[in-house]
Design an enzyme around this catalytic site. Sequence first.
Site, PDB file in Angstrom:
ATOM      1  N   ASP A 113       0.736  -1.192   0.078  1.00 61.91           N
ATOM      2  CA  ASP A 113       0.093  -0.013  -0.099  1.00 61.91           C
ATOM      3  C   ASP A 113       0.892   1.302   0.080  1.00 61.91           C
ATOM      4  O   ASP A 113       2.047   1.043   0.445  1.00 61.91           O
ATOM      5  CB  ASP A 113      -0.885  -0.068   1.328  1.00 61.91           C
TER       6      ASP A 113
ATOM      7  N   ASP B  93      -4.595   6.098  -4.251  1.00 64.76           N
ATOM      8  CA  ASP B  93      -4.082   7.718  -4.615  1.00 64.76           C
ATOM      9  C   ASP B  93      -3.989   7.515  -6.130  1.00 64.76           C
ATOM     10  O   ASP B  93      -4.315   6.726  -6.895  1.00 64.76           O
ATOM     11  CB  ASP B  93      -2.838   7.955  -4.176  1.00 64.76           C
TER      12      ASP B  93
ATOM     13  N   ASP C 246      -1.106  -0.858   5.916  1.00 66.54           N
ATOM     14  CA  ASP C 246      -1.332  -0.382   7.189  1.00 66.54           C
ATOM     15  C   ASP C 246      -2.718  -0.687   7.748  1.00 66.54           C
ATOM     16  O   ASP C 246      -3.190   0.025   8.734  1.00 66.54           O
ATOM     17  CB  ASP C 246      -1.190   1.020   7.245  1.00 66.54           C
TER      18      ASP C 246
ATOM     19  N   ASN D 111      -8.271  -0.395   4.541  1.00 64.47           N
ATOM     20  CA  ASN D 111      -8.947  -0.816   3.229  1.00 64.47           C
ATOM     21  C   ASN D 111      -8.016  -2.317   2.673  1.00 64.47           C
ATOM     22  O   ASN D 111      -8.282  -2.556   1.620  1.00 64.47           O
ATOM     23  CB  ASN D 111      -9.064   0.003   2.226  1.00 64.47           C
TER      24      ASN D 111
END
Length: 1199
Positions: free
Chosen positions: A498, A750, A883, A886
């Site tokens: 991620d 992002d 982390d 999601n």
Amino acid sequence: MDREERKTINQGQEDEMEIYGYNLSRWKLAIVSLGVICSGGFLLLLLYWMPEWRVKATCVRAAIKDCEVVLLRTTDEFKMWFCAKIRVLSLETYPVSSPKSMSNKLSNGHAVCLIENPTEENRHRISKYSQTESQQIRYFTHHSVKYFWNDTIHNFDFLKGLDEGVSCTSIYEKHSAGLTKGMHAYRKLLYGVNEIAVKVPSVFKLLIKEVLNPFYIFQLFSVILWSTDEYYYYALAIVVMSIVSIVSSLYSIRKQYVMLHDMVATHSTVRVSVCRVNEEIEEIFSTDLVPGDVMVIPLNGTIMPCDAVLINGTCIVNESMLTGESVPVTKTNLPNPSVDVKGIGDELYNPETHKRHTLFCGTTVIQTRFYTGELVKAIVVRTGFSTSKGQLVRSILYPKPTDFKLYRDAYLFLLCLVAVAGIGFIYTIINSILNEVQVGVIIIESLDIITITVPPALPAAMTAGIVYAQRRLKKIGIFCISPQRINICGQLNLVCFDKTGTLTEDGLDLWGIQRVENARFLSPEENVCNEMLVKSQFVACMATCHSLTKIEGVLSGDPLDLKMFEAIGWILEEATEEETALHNRIMPTVVRPPKQLLPESTPAGNQEMELFELPATYEIGIVRQFPFSSALQRMSVVARVLGDRKMDAYMKGAPEAIAGLCKPETVPVDFQNVLEDFTKQGFRVIALAHRKLESKLTWHKVQNISRDAIENNMDFMGLIIMQNKLKQETPAVLEDLHKANIRTVMVTGDSMLTAVSVARDCGMILPQDKVIIAEALPPKDGKVAKINWHYADSLTQCSHPSAIDPEAIPVKLVHDSLEDLQMTRYHFAMNGKSFSVILEHFQDLVPKLMLHGTVFARMAPDQKTQLIEALQNVDYFVGMCGDGANDCGALKRAHGGISLSELEASVASPFTSKTPSISCVPNLIREGRAALITSFCVFKFMALYSIIQYFSVTLLYSILSNLGDFQFLFIDLAIILVVVFTMSLNPAWKELVAQRPPSGLISGALLFSVLSQIIICIGFQSLGFFWVKQQPWYEVWHPKSDACNTTGSGFWNSSHVDNETELDEHNIQNYENTTVFFISSFQYLIVAIAFSKGKPFRQPCYKNYFFVFSVIFLYIFILFIMLYPVASVDQVLQESVDRWGKCCLPWALGCRKKTPKAKYMYLAQELLVDPEWPPKPQTTTEAKALVKENGSCQIITIT
């Protein structure tokens, strides 16, 4: 019949299963009962382990509609079998006051979809059924989900709530009034209690389940056999080992159940208020909630006991339990299509699509905001295990099995040992019969050969390495809830990361702003907090366009919004509950600048003094907020400056999305170039826009207007540039992984260009590498789906294809090693939408894109999971590091998921790192490789131990002899257990190497290693056995012979050495026994040294001091008791075996290059000679019309 009666449930879903119907057969049951008695209960155990055999042995096939038992088989690669008993739900006790049509519809099996309007419209269906109201519904439960019989589809289906097939209009028109008490009682009968019940099994139940494991049953069989043969000591040792193993296993399993139970049980039962049809408020327990209930959300908040859609008011919710993000989210009421200006009446409600209006189970409602006299209401849409929290808990309770080659090979190897044991078993019986041995002795000795060949201590020996690795991981701050996954981590050859919070710092810093005036960009400005800008529309947008709120006096919300608001230094004030109650509408949130930023008044005259009084009270009220939507990539607000007649609309979001909604004349010509310059440097860019609203738009109209009416015809105001810094350790860790030939992939929510930029900055994409962006478009207006290919670096440099330098197209490099193929010079990048289109319409391109796909941007949580599966489908061993936000699904699905967050969401991840840094990834892989090699070493050693002892016993059986009890005990306890538990202690090698450990036991090098050792051991034992007979002092055994006592080693040859005149009835004291015993004892130690592999995955064995000490001590001890010194040739042996293995391996494998087994390596070989790959710049790939049949595509170059 088979074909007719096989149906599929959960079609197209992850848990799709085939279903077969069966009825209990009495005659079959009688035969099985007889078989159980005759086999001494073994048949019962076999049927317990094999559900398919159990059902087929005791039942006969039947129609699914009328069956008593269902047999289920998963349709995935594991093909697992389950069985479930059909139960009957009786509706006779239901009160007569229930709606009659509803009763008939449900009672005849139509309970599968929630009835929206249980009135006269359903009555025409009653005639289809002959049964009365006192009906019975048939259902079964599997993995905590109830499946009811549905007459419409002639199959079982699970009970759905309001989350499927219900339109937004009907939620307001048919469900917002609430349920009658009768309807509530009826639904509760069907849906059951609203709870996510994680029952902690009793210790006794867990014990029975653990003890009935095939390995423990075999150990029990061995212990009984040894006890009958008076071999009590080793039997006791195995019993002690098994008890310790069972107790530790029970402790860890029960601890996990308790942890999960505590996590789920927290606030699972609370008192809630619900609205009934007659507007009466009733207080009930949350366990009594059913879909359709209208729940009142209390003012001081609550923990949601179900999934519900908000129809009144606003809530601020902490969703960390589900997403891992402890950032409060604002939830607004579901838009009412009948009231909105631009109605979307036929849109179906979906919890994922409308998640900004859905309160999910397990999340915490912190605050509510409401109209005076109106309560904050939400309609319950899902309860129990159907909720989002319930699905998460189900995935933890019933995880998908991990298919790992090591374990498959281990079982295959055991089967080979069983076959060897079978040969020994037959040989022993024949040999004993020929020599007229007693029947009792024949039975014991022939069964004993099986326990020698398949060692009962194998499970304990195999877990030792994993336990040690788990302990070492704990020391470096990595916690593991699934120890078996440690071995699998040793095979990882691709890791997905991620971005935010994993590769980069969690927070964003404001780098600066770039305003637009007269459709031109001004110079970038760093300081936003100044007097010049305080009353500008740009700062007003930054002050109002956010979802921040005050919780207990502290400003909280999205980190990006927080940074943006802190940069301007304004103050946010919210109305208190008392102030809200006094007014007829929600009091707006007010923002204002600090007094020191407002222009100071000057003593020039009274007129000027009056003019400067207005700015002192400059404040803006936020009238309506349209929350951020990931689908729209923007958010907007309607605000009013105190004293102004007209309201303002402010909007912020992704620059491309915002620019598209602005007047073209307000967007600068060089907008695209400026934006790309920033994104290429790794900045996160947000665009702002504004427009004045018409004065006719009153407060009331604004509350009901659709966002589309507001979000158009805006004036482009400029850009906010945020910086997301790389974590300090990121580049070094990724470099280590690349050196070790481990691919790295970025999966982020992002934007594409920011992700590509970060990938370049951190070294995931090297400076000379090319990036190909795959932009896939779904079928539209009769046109097929297509993919447009762009080269990221050439997007701004050339406006037409002819300008592309042919040199810019990546060159294919031919590599000596297939492992280096992943270092070729091009990478694919795509966003979540493109990924979904490619998965659906370009199936044959998916493997090719997985081979070089490096950046996946704007990925939703379920898309991350699909990506992991797509990578696994081309035989990658995939790690996932996130982390916790999601990433739950992807962390669970990956072979090795590492969560950098210790929040509740990380319960789903096999590994959790205490330090939020990706440096845990190479550490985990190193330890995984060490544990994997340890498993191989131990398995090979245990296999050789079995074969050596098997051959020793077989040789001795030929002269009707055997090893003595204390000889067995010395070998099994003093040599084997000590060696096994110390040889597993080697720590991991200090760095990751490019070489990978083998994935399975069935490989050329490993088999050659084992077979060569077997041949050497058998050869030396045979030589010793026959050579001793050639000696002049050799004496053939007879019951009174005393040959061995003169050698000085009688203590080890018999347990009865004190009385020298005692008859040796068991033929233990003979020269053959002594010779074979000492040769085999040395062989165990030599094999242990030969198989105790060190570099490059583990520290060398001479650094394992316990192992070195144990082996040296045992060598000296055996030499001492034998009183005959022998030179140690163990190191020479190890080296020669390895060297011969490497020399002979090509010959053994037929001296030919094999096609690589892994799909991705095979594919890489194919693509080397494919002239059409990678796609050329500015080309389009179109899906053929018959895409569903073959999934093929064609490449069309657009000129």
